[in-house]
Enzyme design. Structure first.
Site, PDB file in Angstrom:
ATOM      1  N   GLU A 185       0.821  -1.214   0.000  1.00  0.00           N
ATOM      2  CA  GLU A 185       0.000   0.000   0.000  1.00  0.00           C
ATOM      3  C   GLU A 185       0.853   1.261   0.000  1.00  0.00           C
ATOM      4  OE1 GLU A 185      -2.636  -3.267   1.358  1.00  0.00           O
ATOM      5  OE2 GLU A 185      -0.573  -2.647   1.822  1.00  0.00           O
ATOM      6  N   ASP A 199      -8.659  -0.253   7.224  1.00  0.00           N
ATOM      7  CA  ASP A 199      -7.653  -0.503   8.259  1.00  0.00           C
ATOM      8  C   ASP A 199      -6.236  -0.406   7.699  1.00  0.00           C
ATOM      9  OD1 ASP A 199      -9.620  -2.199  10.421  1.00  0.00           O
ATOM     10  OD2 ASP A 199     -10.148  -2.282   8.310  1.00  0.00           O
ATOM     11  N   HIS A 229      -9.983  -5.533  10.217  1.00  0.00           N
ATOM     12  CA  HIS A 229     -10.647  -5.311   8.932  1.00  0.00           C
ATOM     13  C   HIS A 229     -12.025  -4.669   9.106  1.00  0.00           C
ATOM     14  CE1 HIS A 229      -7.665  -8.408   8.042  1.00  0.00           C
ATOM     15  NE2 HIS A 229      -7.766  -8.105   6.763  1.00  0.00           N
TER      16      HIS A 229
END
Length: 332
Positions: free
Chosen positions: A65, A90, A134
């Site tokens: 990410e 998250d 999550h």
């Protein structure tokens, strides 16, 4: 508007349609993220886009990410309009430097010479049985940072209109979608071209006795609570800010002045959260018109449990909002 031009789409379909229309309109728009191409994301929101636009514009990335968000920041600075997909909100923890220290500050630190016209799409919301890593709603983090805009649509109509505006905006926009609404929530979406400006709240239901300010999935909770309140003679107005920044403070204050009571409902954590900011805006702006304190309802200050009964207890629901509103209106 012609009746034939109104269709009912799911939340996911509205998001996909907004992306497809903007990609056809502007060749600079591209999508990148984990499993966005052939898989269409784990939530199948982007299914079919790679077939139309190809892998040059719908790019599957490695599981990094930080890496692909940073790549998008650079791409935006040099002429593209990337849409980054972070599958679970998250995982925004891995993008904080890129979004908070880079994307949000480039325009300011360059004296207006550079812009970062990018969108970061991600999810929020509990009750999916996805456990503590999550299931969080972290939109308050990005609402706190100067230089970022934050959109939190609650309907398919809003999702499409706000996303199109976000893609066209010259600033970085973080776009939160409640994962439970993707395929469960349906609504009317015009076939014609339209956009919704960032920073304009929407009155989802008109009322006179109490204002319920809801965000994202909590708008639907507020509407259900308002229907229950109507059965006991309480008229509730439901306001959806639609964006936490820019924030339509005037709309919130005007509604609270009209009804004299307000409850703010958000799925993020209550401590230092969105509810605190919205309640503060209302308390300061409508202080002399309020008949009681502004009530805040958010997620409990605990990690989101995996256990279904415990998870359900951590976030506001229509019954808890109904009871809080009835108490505030002094109706037994």
């Amino acid at each position: 508007m012609r009746e034939a031009s109104i269709r009912e789409l799911t939340f996911a379909q509205a998001v996909r349609e907004a992306l497809a229309e903007e990609m056809r309109r502007d060749s600079r728009v591209c999508i990148l993220g984990e499993d966005v191409a052939e898989a269409g994301t784990p939530f199948k929101v982007l299914s079919g886009l790679v077939e139309e636009f190809g892998t040059d514009r719908v790019l599957d990335t490695p599981i990094s990410e930080a890496g692909f968000t940073g790549l998008a920041v650079g791409a935006a600075m040099t002429g593209l309009r990337p849409v980054v997909d972070i599958m679970f909100g998250d995982f925004l923890t891995l993008t904080m430097d890129q979004m908070v220290n880079q994307a949000a500050k480039v325009h300011y630190m360059s004296g207006g010479e550079w812009r970062v016209p990018m969108v970061l799409r991600t999810t929020l919301g509990a009750t999916r049985r996805s456990a503590a890593q999550h299931s969080q709603s972290l939109h308050a983090w990005f609402s706190h940072v100067p230089g970022l805009k934050v959109a939190i649509p609650s309907t398919p109509y809003d999702a499409k209109g706000l996303l199109k505006s976000a893609i066209r905006d010259e600033n970085p926009v973080v776009f939160f979608e409640d994962k439970m609404m993707h395929h469960k929530l349906k609504g009317h979406v015009p076939a014609e071209e339209y956009t919704i400006p960032l920073g304009v709240a929407d009155v989802k239901r008109v009322g006179s006795d109490i204002t319920l300010v809801g965000t994202s999935s909590m708008v639907q909770v507020a509407l259900c609570a308002a229907a229950m309140l109507e059965q006991v003679g309480i008229s509730a107005e439901v306001i959806d800010p639609r964006t936490t920044w820019p924030l339509d403070e005037k709309a919130l204050i005007a509604s609270a002045k009209k009804t004299s009571r307000a409850i703010v409902i958000d799925e993020g954590y209550g401590r230092y959260g969105v509810t605190a900011e919205l309640a503060s805006v209302i308390s300061e702006g409508a202080f002399y018109d309020l008949d009681g304190p502004v009530i805040r309802m958010g997620a409990m200050h605990v990690p989101i449990p995996f256990s279904p009964p415990l998870e359900d207890a951590t976030v506001p629901n229509e019954k808890s909002v109904f009871e809080a509103a009835r108490k505030l209106c002094r109706r037994s």
